[in-house]
Design an enzyme around this catalytic site. Sequence first.
Site, mmCIF file in Angstrom:
data_model
loop_
_atom_site.group_PDB
_atom_site.id
_atom_site.type_symbol
_atom_site.label_atom_id
_atom_site.label_comp_id
_atom_site.label_asym_id
_atom_site.label_seq_id
_atom_site.Cartn_x
_atom_site.Cartn_y
_atom_site.Cartn_z
ATOM 1 N N GLU A 181 0.814 -1.223 0.000
ATOM 2 C CA GLU A 181 0.000 0.000 0.000
ATOM 3 C C GLU A 181 0.848 1.275 0.000
ATOM 4 O OE1 GLU A 181 -2.715 0.394 3.305
ATOM 5 O OE2 GLU A 181 -3.582 2.225 2.505
ATOM 6 N N LYS A 223 -2.416 -1.996 -3.241
ATOM 7 C CA LYS A 223 -3.476 -1.162 -2.640
ATOM 8 C C LYS A 223 -3.126 0.310 -2.811
ATOM 9 C CE LYS A 223 -5.956 -0.240 1.661
ATOM 10 N NZ LYS A 223 -6.625 -0.845 2.815
HETATM 11 P P1 13P Z 1 -9.345 4.242 4.067
HETATM 12 O O1 13P Z 1 -10.154 3.491 3.059
HETATM 13 O O2 13P Z 1 -10.145 4.792 5.204
HETATM 14 O O3 13P Z 1 -8.462 5.265 3.422
HETATM 15 O O4 13P Z 1 -8.378 3.208 4.778
HETATM 16 C C1 13P Z 1 -7.889 2.131 4.096
HETATM 17 C C2 13P Z 1 -6.641 1.702 4.728
HETATM 18 O O5 13P Z 1 -6.453 0.550 5.002
HETATM 19 C C3 13P Z 1 -5.601 2.702 4.991
HETATM 20 O O6 13P Z 1 -4.410 2.057 5.329
#
Ligand code: 13P
Length: 334
Positions: A181, A223
């Site tokens: 991510e 992600k």
């Molecule tokens: P949000 O969808 O609230 O941005 O959070 C997703 C997430 O896992 C952030 O690390």
Amino acid sequence: MTTILPTERPTLAETARQLTGGGRGILAADESIRTMSARLAAEGIEASETTRRDYRELLLTPKGLAESVSGIILCDETFGQRLADGRPFPAASRELGVLPGIKVDTGTSPLPGGDGALITEGLDGLGGRLASYAERGAAFAKWRAVFDVRTITTYSARANGHALARYAALCQRHGLVPVVEPEVLADGGHDLESSAYATRLALGWVFEELDQAGVDLAGIVLKPNFVTPGLRAAPAAAAEVAAATFEVLCDTVPAGVPGIAFLSGGHPTADVCAYLTDLSRAVTSRGRPWQVTFSFGRALVSGPLRTWAGEPSNTAAAQERLVANCAKAARATR
Ligand code: 13P
């Protein structure tokens, strides 16, 4: 509980496809103790180990959740807790048809020499922690790098890409699918082009470093953020967001990546579902190989938390709201 023999275990590639395919997505419920406590307090709920547990049980146990949710990301506290009926969260999650995941980074600190950019921490001792989570039933893990359009540089993109790659390689060694991510924050008043520039830089270095680390792309989930103007700027149309996001993905994400699961970044539920609908269409009609889906946190859970307000009598209504949000997000992928 049935024991899974090593030979029966799904491969990383199978798990990555399961997490991102079939018209389902991932529920991100892995807020740190501090963030979760602040969100509970903001709704007038006293934050404690018990209320955090109760809330996460509410999120995991609605009837029909697994029809639209393939996996749930937990934090270390929840991963070690039990439902009211005594089942550990990871085991209960599997029984409910939802793969359990674990957030393994330990947050951010200023990147030395990074002029205000952040670096995500948590590599020390990570191998031992991954082994323990895998043994306790985790199917996947998550590590979040954070970028601000005002401070991202090649150096900070590369440093965070490197940490993500070390994490991802280690996850795969322990049989866990790494959710990779790199988040470009939507906070601020920046325009769509700034988000596109930062997202392209971040993703470019992530894949360079994953390659250097020998990570098997078939066994990861990416992600990313949607490419959008900042939350304090005038919003862009969903078609514009989808087009900008699609262009950046095409330029940076190799075809070998099976699935892309977007974070919601503080955007409203309806907006991120519209982005996902348009993006899914583009990916399908333009013949890109990825499965695209959601890994939303706030866009799925903010409404249900407000409905719950810490009152057991509101649990059913809060769960209904959660299932409706997840179903809406799932429809956006189909
Ligand atoms: P949000 O969808 O609230 O941005 O959070 C997703 C997430 O896992 C952030 O690390």
